[in-house]
Write an enzyme that holds these catalytic residues in place. Structure first.
Site, PDB file in Angstrom:
ATOM      1  N   LYS A  50       0.831  -1.206   0.000  1.00  0.00           N
ATOM      2  CA  LYS A  50       0.000   0.000   0.000  1.00  0.00           C
ATOM      3  C   LYS A  50       0.868   1.259   0.000  1.00  0.00           C
ATOM      4  O   LYS A  50       0.604   2.209  -0.754  1.00  0.00           O
ATOM      5  CB  LYS A  50      -0.926  -0.015   1.234  1.00  0.00           C
ATOM      6  CG  LYS A  50      -2.013  -1.082   1.154  1.00  0.00           C
ATOM      7  CD  LYS A  50      -2.717  -1.307   2.496  1.00  0.00           C
ATOM      8  CE  LYS A  50      -3.756  -2.420   2.368  1.00  0.00           C
ATOM      9  NZ  LYS A  50      -4.438  -2.730   3.640  1.00  0.00           N
ATOM     10  N   GLN A  94      -4.103  -1.447   9.817  1.00  0.00           N
ATOM     11  CA  GLN A  94      -4.117  -2.779   9.210  1.00  0.00           C
ATOM     12  C   GLN A  94      -4.689  -3.791  10.200  1.00  0.00           C
ATOM     13  O   GLN A  94      -4.294  -3.824  11.365  1.00  0.00           O
ATOM     14  CB  GLN A  94      -2.697  -3.170   8.777  1.00  0.00           C
ATOM     15  CG  GLN A  94      -2.609  -4.469   8.014  1.00  0.00           C
ATOM     16  CD  GLN A  94      -3.300  -4.428   6.657  1.00  0.00           C
ATOM     17  OE1 GLN A  94      -3.411  -3.387   6.030  1.00  0.00           O
ATOM     18  NE2 GLN A  94      -3.785  -5.564   6.209  1.00  0.00           N
ATOM     19  N   ASP A 117     -10.373   3.219   4.942  1.00  0.00           N
ATOM     20  CA  ASP A 117     -10.828   1.826   4.904  1.00  0.00           C
ATOM     21  C   ASP A 117     -12.362   1.743   4.909  1.00  0.00           C
ATOM     22  O   ASP A 117     -12.924   0.690   4.617  1.00  0.00           O
ATOM     23  CB  ASP A 117     -10.307   1.066   6.128  1.00  0.00           C
ATOM     24  CG  ASP A 117      -9.216   0.073   5.788  1.00  0.00           C
ATOM     25  OD1 ASP A 117      -9.180  -0.387   4.631  1.00  0.00           O
ATOM     26  OD2 ASP A 117      -8.424  -0.247   6.686  1.00  0.00           O
TER      27      ASP A 117
HETATM   28  N1  GUN Z   1      -6.938  -6.826   6.546  1.00  0.00           N
HETATM   29  C1  GUN Z   1      -7.462  -7.545   5.537  1.00  0.00           C
HETATM   30  N2  GUN Z   1      -8.088  -6.727   4.666  1.00  0.00           N
HETATM   31  C2  GUN Z   1      -7.953  -5.482   5.137  1.00  0.00           C
HETATM   32  C3  GUN Z   1      -8.377  -4.214   4.661  1.00  0.00           C
HETATM   33  O1  GUN Z   1      -9.022  -4.053   3.632  1.00  0.00           O
HETATM   34  N3  GUN Z   1      -8.031  -3.163   5.420  1.00  0.00           N
HETATM   35  C4  GUN Z   1      -7.324  -3.302   6.575  1.00  0.00           C
HETATM   36  N4  GUN Z   1      -7.045  -2.205   7.278  1.00  0.00           N
HETATM   37  N5  GUN Z   1      -6.918  -4.447   7.045  1.00  0.00           N
HETATM   38  C5  GUN Z   1      -7.229  -5.537   6.311  1.00  0.00           C
END
Ligand code: GUN
Length: 280
Positions: A50, A94, A117
């Site tokens: 990311k 995350q 998110d």
């Molecule tokens: N863990 C698995 N998928 C995601 C996501 O889309 N965002 C975040 N922050 N953590 C994740």
């Protein structure tokens, strides 16, 4: 006949091309802050990806890597700092978080205007009551909708079945399909006769995370199958769909290279959107 493959790469590239044009016209540089707690290898890899993608686009990005034994209060204090900093446009924590930390408390602490998110209850509520595009929407289901639109796959009036009811994929996916006028069922681990239900689906979204559980006999011939499951088995990435599903489905997103690239692309889109809204 083998299913048409719905690849995410070219769609993600189309999103990036739009974003590059948009970014070139902005009088400021958006910034994305990614918070990771602990060293879960999958999280380390996702966070790195990311941050790298953001930098490639010219979005400023910073990773806050906290130790596994971080206390909830310390994480909340970091979020307070990021919320208060006018230079911060997007904040992502995350998941999953280590056991001692209450995920709901953390997600509720992120400023909804910076919640790229789309996991804050205010954004969840906006999605369900006002529809996509009003608040900030979760990236993976938003990426699925974009993928379907790109490949000209109709949604309105169709029978859609979403397998999985997570806050990250299943529930927001159902909301978005509903807003796109599909008739939506959400299946889960307690669903009776799962195969009977999935065989009704013209559009089948699988977000289970168990490689190969989606067997060809669970798929209606010609159905569009969106495989959101990504499991690491040894050094391979496997989706929910058994390889033989490709012989039954009309169209199928591959793993890897299907929905995965879309999630990161939509995160970048959310970051630019959040920055524009905040900075007027
Ligand atoms: N863990 C698995 N998928 C995601 C996501 O889309 N965002 C975040 N922050 N953590 C994740």
């Amino acid at each position: 006949m083998a299913a048409r493959l719905l690849r995410g790469g070219p769609v993600a590239e189309a999103v990036y091309a739009e974003l590059r044009e948009e970014l070139a016209r902005l009088p400021f540089v958006p910034s994305l802050h990614v918070v990771r707690v602990g060293e879960d290898p999958a999280s380390v890899a996702y966070v790195r990806l990311k941050a790298k993608k953001a930098r490639e686009l010219g979005i400023r990005s910073q990773v806050h890597a906290l130790p596994e034994d971080t206390q909830e209060d310390a994480l909340l204090a970091l979020l307070d700092r990021l919320n208060a900093d006018p230079e911060v446009d997007g904040i992502l924590v995350q998941l999953p978080l280590p056991g001692g930390i209450r995920t709901e408390r953390v997600l509720e602490r992120v400023d909804p205007a910076k919640d790229v998110d789309g996991f804050h209850p205010l954004n969840v509520g906006r999605l369900w009551t006002q529809g996509p595009g009003v608040g900030l929407d979760p990236c993976t289901p938003a990426g699925v909708m974009r993928l379907l639109a790109h490949y000209g796959i109709p949604v309105a009036g169709r029978r859609a079945v979403v397998v999985g009811r997570s806050n990250i994929v299943g529930k927001p996916m159902a909301a978005m399909l509903l807003y796109a006028d599909a008739t939506v069922s959400v299946a889960h681990s307690r669903t009776r006769d799962l195969a009977g239900l999935t065989r009704e689906a013209e559009l089948l979204v699988s977000a289970v995370g168990r490689p190969g559980y989606l067997r060809p006999e669970m798929v209606r011939p010609g159905a569009v199958v969106v495989d959101v499951g990504i499991s690491r088995v040894g050094d391979r990435l496997l989706g929910d769909a058994d390889p033989a599903v490709a012989e039954v489905a009309g169209a199928l997103t591959p793993v890897p290279g299907g929905v995965g690239p879309m999630t990161v692309a939509m995160l970048m889109a959310n970051t630019v959107r959040a920055a524009r809204r905040r900075r007027g």
